[in-house]
Write a protein that holds these residues in place. Structure first.
Motif, PDB file in Angstrom:
ATOM      1  N   ARG A  27      -1.990   9.757   6.241  1.00 56.63           N
ATOM      2  CA  ARG A  27      -2.514  10.331   7.484  1.00 56.63           C
ATOM      3  C   ARG A  27      -1.930   9.592   8.689  1.00 56.63           C
ATOM      4  N   ASN A  28      -1.769   8.268   8.512  1.00 57.45           N
ATOM      5  CA  ASN A  28      -1.290   7.403   9.600  1.00 57.45           C
ATOM      6  C   ASN A  28       0.233   7.400   9.664  1.00 57.45           C
ATOM      7  N   CYS A  29       0.832   8.605   9.688  1.00 57.75           N
ATOM      8  CA  CYS A  29       2.289   8.701   9.557  1.00 57.75           C
ATOM      9  C   CYS A  29       2.885   9.559  10.663  1.00 57.75           C
ATOM     10  N   ARG A  30       4.063   9.093  11.154  1.00 56.98           N
ATOM     11  CA  ARG A  30       4.763   9.824  12.208  1.00 56.98           C
ATOM     12  C   ARG A  30       6.211   9.990  11.784  1.00 56.98           C
ATOM     13  N   ARG A  52       0.837  -1.208   0.000  1.00 53.69           N
ATOM     14  CA  ARG A  52       0.000   0.000   0.000  1.00 53.69           C
ATOM     15  C   ARG A  52       0.867   1.252   0.000  1.00 53.69           C
ATOM     16  N   VAL A  53       1.916   1.232   0.816  1.00 56.07           N
ATOM     17  CA  VAL A  53       2.805   2.391   0.879  1.00 56.07           C
ATOM     18  C   VAL A  53       3.495   2.603  -0.471  1.00 56.07           C
ATOM     19  N   LEU A  54       3.990   1.525  -1.032  1.00 54.27           N
ATOM     20  CA  LEU A  54       4.713   1.626  -2.313  1.00 54.27           C
ATOM     21  C   LEU A  54       3.786   2.199  -3.405  1.00 54.27           C
ATOM     22  N   TYR A  55       2.593   1.638  -3.522  1.00 53.32           N
ATOM     23  CA  TYR A  55       1.675   2.082  -4.585  1.00 53.32           C
ATOM     24  C   TYR A  55       1.215   3.522  -4.377  1.00 53.32           C
ATOM     25  N   VAL A 101       4.932   4.700   8.776  1.00 60.95           N
ATOM     26  CA  VAL A 101       3.530   4.643   8.371  1.00 60.95           C
ATOM     27  C   VAL A 101       2.927   3.419   9.043  1.00 60.95           C
ATOM     28  N   GLN A 102       1.839   3.658   9.757  1.00 58.84           N
ATOM     29  CA  GLN A 102       1.291   2.598  10.599  1.00 58.84           C
ATOM     30  C   GLN A 102      -0.046   2.074  10.091  1.00 58.84           C
ATOM     31  N   PHE A 103      -0.140   0.753   9.981  1.00 62.56           N
ATOM     32  CA  PHE A 103      -1.413   0.085   9.678  1.00 62.56           C
ATOM     33  C   PHE A 103      -1.642  -0.929  10.781  1.00 62.56           C
ATOM     34  N   GLY A 104      -2.518  -0.633  11.687  1.00 61.56           N
ATOM     35  CA  GLY A 104      -2.726  -1.531  12.823  1.00 61.56           C
ATOM     36  C   GLY A 104      -1.418  -1.692  13.579  1.00 61.56           C
ATOM     37  N   ARG A 105      -0.964  -2.952  13.717  1.00 62.45           N
ATOM     38  CA  ARG A 105       0.296  -3.186  14.448  1.00 62.45           C
ATOM     39  C   ARG A 105       1.500  -3.162  13.521  1.00 62.45           C
TER      40      ARG A 105
END
Ligand code: ATP
Ligand code: MG
Length: 440
Positions: A84-87, A37-40, A98-102
């Motif tokens: 959005r899910n990024c720190r 997902r991150v790559l695409y 980039v975080q997706f769940g765990r």
């Protein structure tokens, strides 16, 4: 990886070896959904997006990757705008998580090489040590600043080709660990690479190429410049990945162990019986075995093992000077922890239970009356008991004592009462034979 690409042509700077999709074995089916997902998504935003590092290396070797690292030409701020899910983390080396769940995907911006004079505020080098590495550059520069050739392989999501700027494919095929560039300079830039060399050699079963290996015997002292918190993290990767025994042996072989654990090394170096090494080895073998069985492990127990020998000796010395045994172990623990603290920062949530494991050792010797009942409810009892068993196996503690606790835990309340009653034990003790009997 298939063998169809030329494998001996020397690589010239700027001339990567490109292996098109049909000629390598990396399949998207083996890449985590989060990484894809991150790559695409980066690609959609017209950034370059590559899988790099351990993920590519492990897939080529047919292993399951521990995690996936992404490299891109997007800056950390741009990455943050895309997800959005990024720190953003790290000051010395700024990264996006980039975080997706765990699942966390580490996204790094291509680093530039810069000059080595430490002029740029983004890239600062002090006495050869890189203290800040946030100067961005091209993919080729990024490849050449990575540590080992086998860690500098890129899988391009745009055309699914593999790109090799550093000769990593050849080294991967040969089972060889080779630093990119001049090894001494690269270790000086970041001495943690010495620990990474040991780690990958153990993890992959690779040989360390001689030029990369030689400085390991000489540059251990550089580890003292590494922040203690970073060393804690690196050592966990080394000792909590299932090959702790091999890592310990290699660290000692290269003389690196003594720079990390000087008090322990001093004991090992002058060991009179075999048990200090046996104890550490057994402890680490036990950890490796637990990991192989998917059982939990904790840094508290690991460090209790690694630092036990100096604690034990100091404890013995204090008792010999007349201090009470329970008091002596507290002091010994405090002294050894204080000595270790500047080198490796063990977080309190681990150093406290580590201390308790040690502090309970003399209390495990008290078997009469109410004490064992109290001890068995102590939150650290189980770890302290496991520790005692290890000590007994290594020949340092009384096996009968360890055995007593094993039985006590399983015993019925009646049996427990018998076991903790001091009188029968005293009665059972053989009476001294009288002179007349023995001479008869
Ligand atoms: P693992 O399987 O343990 O994750 P890894 O090779 O992916 O192994 P990471 O620590 O995740 O290791 O780092 C990802 C990549 O970043 C490495 O493969 C390497 O290319 C680069 N890298 C990491 N640490 C360093 C370092 N100290 N110096 C140079 N490059 C590094
Ligand atoms: Mg990784």
């Amino acid at each position: 990886m298939q063998d169809s690409e030329p494998n001996s042509a020397p690589l010239r700077p700027g001339q990567p070896r490109v292996v098109p999709r049909p000629q390598h074995n990396i399949s998207r089916a083996n890449i985590s959904e989060s990484a894809l997902r991150v790559l695409y998504r980066l690609r959609q935003e017209n950034f370059q997006a590559h899988l790099v590092g351990g993920g590519v290396r492990d897939l080529l070797l047919g292993h399951e990757p521990k995690d996936f690292d992404v490299a891109t030409d997007a800056t950390p701020e741009q990455v943050r705008q895309v997800f959005r899910n990024c720190r953003l983390i790290g000051r010395r080396f700024r990264l996006a998580h980039v975080q997706f769940g765990r699942d966390i995907i580490e996204v790094a911006t291509f680093r530039g090489s810069g000059s080595d004079d430490g002029e740029s505020p983004e890239r600062q080098v002090r006495d050869g040590l890189i203290v800040r590495d946030n100067l961005y550059g091209t993919i080729e520069e990024d490849a050449l600043r990575r540590d080992f050739t086998i860690n500098a392989l890129y899988y391009d999501i745009a055309d699914l080709a593999l790109i090799d700027y550093a000769g990593g494919l050849e080294d991967l095929r040969a089972g060889r660990l080779r630093l990119i560039g001049d090894p001494v300079k690269r270790y000086r830039e970041d001495p943690v690479r010495m620990l990474r060399a040991v780690r990958f050699a153990c993890k992959l079963g690779f040989t360390i190429e001689p030029e990369t290996e030689r400085p390991l015997f000489e540059l251990g002292h550089l580890l003292r410049d590494i922040p203690a918190a970073r060393l804690f993290d690196e050592l966990l990767k080394l000792f909590h990945s299932g090959y702790g025994v091999a890592a310990f042996e290699k660290l000692r072989h290269y003389g690196l162990f003594g720079h990390l654990f000087p008090a322990t090394e001093a004991c090992l170096a002058q060991e009179d019986h075999a048990f200090p090494i046996t104890f550490v080895n057994r402890g680490l073998a036990n950890t490796d075995k637990r990991l192989a069985e998917d059982k939990p492990v904790t840094p508290a127990f690991l460090y209790a093992i690694l630092l036990w020998e100096p604690v034990r000796r100091r404890w013995e010395a204090l008792v010999a000077q007349g201090m009470a045994t329970t008091e002596a172990i507290l002091l010994a623990s405090a002294e050894i922890r204080a000595g270790q603290r500047p080198l490796i920062a063990i977080p309190k949530r681990f150093s406290l239970p580590m201390h308790e494991i040690w502090a309970l050792q003399p209390r495990l010797e008290q078997r009469d009356g109410k004490r064992p009942y109290r001890l068995i409810t102590h939150p650290r009892f189980r770890a302290a008991y496991d520790f005692l068993v290890l000590r007994a196996e290594a020949g340092e503690a009384d096996p009968e004592l360890a055995d007593w606790w094993t039985r006590f835990q399983e015993a019925s309340s009646q049996e427990r009462a018998r076991m903790t009653d001091p009188s029968p034990r005293r009665k059972r003790r053989p009476r001294r034979q009288k002179r007349s009997e023995s001479s008869a």
